[in-house]
Design a protein around this motif. Structure first.
Motif, PDB file in Angstrom:
ATOM      1  N   UNK A  75       0.868  -1.182   0.000  1.00  9.14           N
ATOM      2  CA  UNK A  75       0.000   0.000   0.000  1.00  9.14           C
ATOM      3  C   UNK A  75       0.901   1.227   0.000  1.00  9.14           C
ATOM      4  N   UNK A  76       0.492   2.247  -0.737  1.00  9.54           N
ATOM      5  CA  UNK A  76       1.182   3.535  -0.679  1.00  9.54           C
ATOM      6  C   UNK A  76       0.235   4.517  -0.008  1.00  9.54           C
ATOM      7  N   UNK A  77       0.657   5.001   1.154  1.00  9.61           N
ATOM      8  CA  UNK A  77      -0.090   6.003   1.909  1.00  9.61           C
ATOM      9  C   UNK A  77       0.636   7.323   1.665  1.00  9.61           C
ATOM     10  N   UNK A  92      -3.207  -0.847  -2.589  1.00 11.62           N
ATOM     11  CA  UNK A  92      -4.004   0.381  -2.727  1.00 11.62           C
ATOM     12  C   UNK A  92      -3.093   1.596  -2.767  1.00 11.62           C
ATOM     13  N   UNK A  93      -3.603   2.664  -3.338  1.00 13.21           N
ATOM     14  CA  UNK A  93      -2.975   3.976  -3.271  1.00 13.21           C
ATOM     15  C   UNK A  93      -3.930   4.895  -2.539  1.00 13.21           C
ATOM     16  N   UNK A 108      -9.232  -4.215  -1.928  1.00 16.18           N
ATOM     17  CA  UNK A 108      -7.941  -4.366  -2.586  1.00 16.18           C
ATOM     18  C   UNK A 108      -7.932  -3.638  -3.919  1.00 16.18           C
ATOM     19  N   UNK A 109      -6.719  -3.230  -4.351  1.00 17.89           N
ATOM     20  CA  UNK A 109      -6.521  -2.556  -5.640  1.00 17.89           C
ATOM     21  C   UNK A 109      -7.435  -1.336  -5.797  1.00 17.89           C
ATOM     22  N   UNK A 149      -0.306  -0.047  -9.481  1.00 12.81           N
ATOM     23  CA  UNK A 149      -0.480  -0.592  -8.130  1.00 12.81           C
ATOM     24  C   UNK A 149       0.363  -1.847  -7.933  1.00 12.81           C
ATOM     25  N   UNK A 150       0.517  -2.638  -8.977  1.00  8.24           N
ATOM     26  CA  UNK A 150       1.328  -3.850  -8.870  1.00  8.24           C
ATOM     27  C   UNK A 150       2.815  -3.543  -8.729  1.00  8.24           C
ATOM     28  N   UNK A 151       3.268  -2.415  -9.282  1.00 11.08           N
ATOM     29  CA  UNK A 151       4.677  -2.019  -9.087  1.00 11.08           C
ATOM     30  C   UNK A 151       4.918  -1.622  -7.637  1.00 11.08           C
ATOM     31  N   UNK A 152       3.866  -1.172  -6.963  1.00 11.06           N
ATOM     32  CA  UNK A 152       3.967  -0.821  -5.545  1.00 11.06           C
ATOM     33  C   UNK A 152       5.042   0.207  -5.269  1.00 11.06           C
TER      34      UNK A 152
END
Length: 168
Positions: A75-77, A92-93, A108-109, A149-152
């Motif tokens: 997750x990117x917060x 998630x972003x 998710x996602x 999102x998959x690159x995270x």
């Protein structure tokens, strides 16, 4: 700074990065290769907070809750986010300056847009785009957004060592 509180000690994976100017208090669990950037606060004083593997809590974000919170993996917060919800799903972003209020659950996602306010108790289904104040589901995450999102947080992983070496 990492501090015990009321007989609870933060549990931080050895591979995680915590900036010296971040504050993690009490009943907090930080997963493998997670990152907590300058000025971020994670306050596990009322309830348990679990931050998943490879999740990033960016500068000046606040993570706090009245009941247990689970933030998934990858997750990117974003900068200046307030997380006060119950659950954030994997990959998630949560974009800059957004707010997730009490007992909200994000699937998710999902992408929560910049400045969005997710209302208390709102349940966001998987693959949702959410924008506005109050937050409204505006559609589904598109294939190019899923790839992002998959690159995270892979771009952040290389920065961990640089920040450690610089004493930041």
């Amino acid at each position: 700074m990492i501090k015990d509180f009321r007989d609870k000690s933060p549990q931080i994976a050895a591979s995680a990065f915590v900036s010296r100017t971040a504050l993690i208090i009490g009943d907090v669990e930080l997963g493998e290769f997670a990152g907590v950037w300058p000025g971020a606060v994670i306050r596990g004083d009322f309830a348990h907070i679990k931050i998943g593997s490879q999740t990033i809590i960016e500068d000046n974000a606040v993570v706090h809750c009245g009941s247990d919170m689970d933030v998934g993996d990858n997750v990117i917060v974003g900068h200046c986010v307030v997380l006060h919800g119950r659950r954030i799903g994997t990959r998630c972003l949560i974009a800059n300056n957004s707010t997730i209020l009490d007992d909200a659950e994000i699937g998710e996602y999902c992408i929560i847009g910049a400045g969005c306010v997710v209302s208390p108790g709102m349940k966001i289904p998987d693959h949702s785009l959410v924008f506005g104040v109050p937050g409204r589901i505006a559609g589904k995450v598109k294939p190019h957004q899923i790839k992002r999102l998959e690159r995270g947080n892979e771009s952040y992983q290389a920065m961990f060592d640089s920040y450690r070496e610089a004493g930041i």
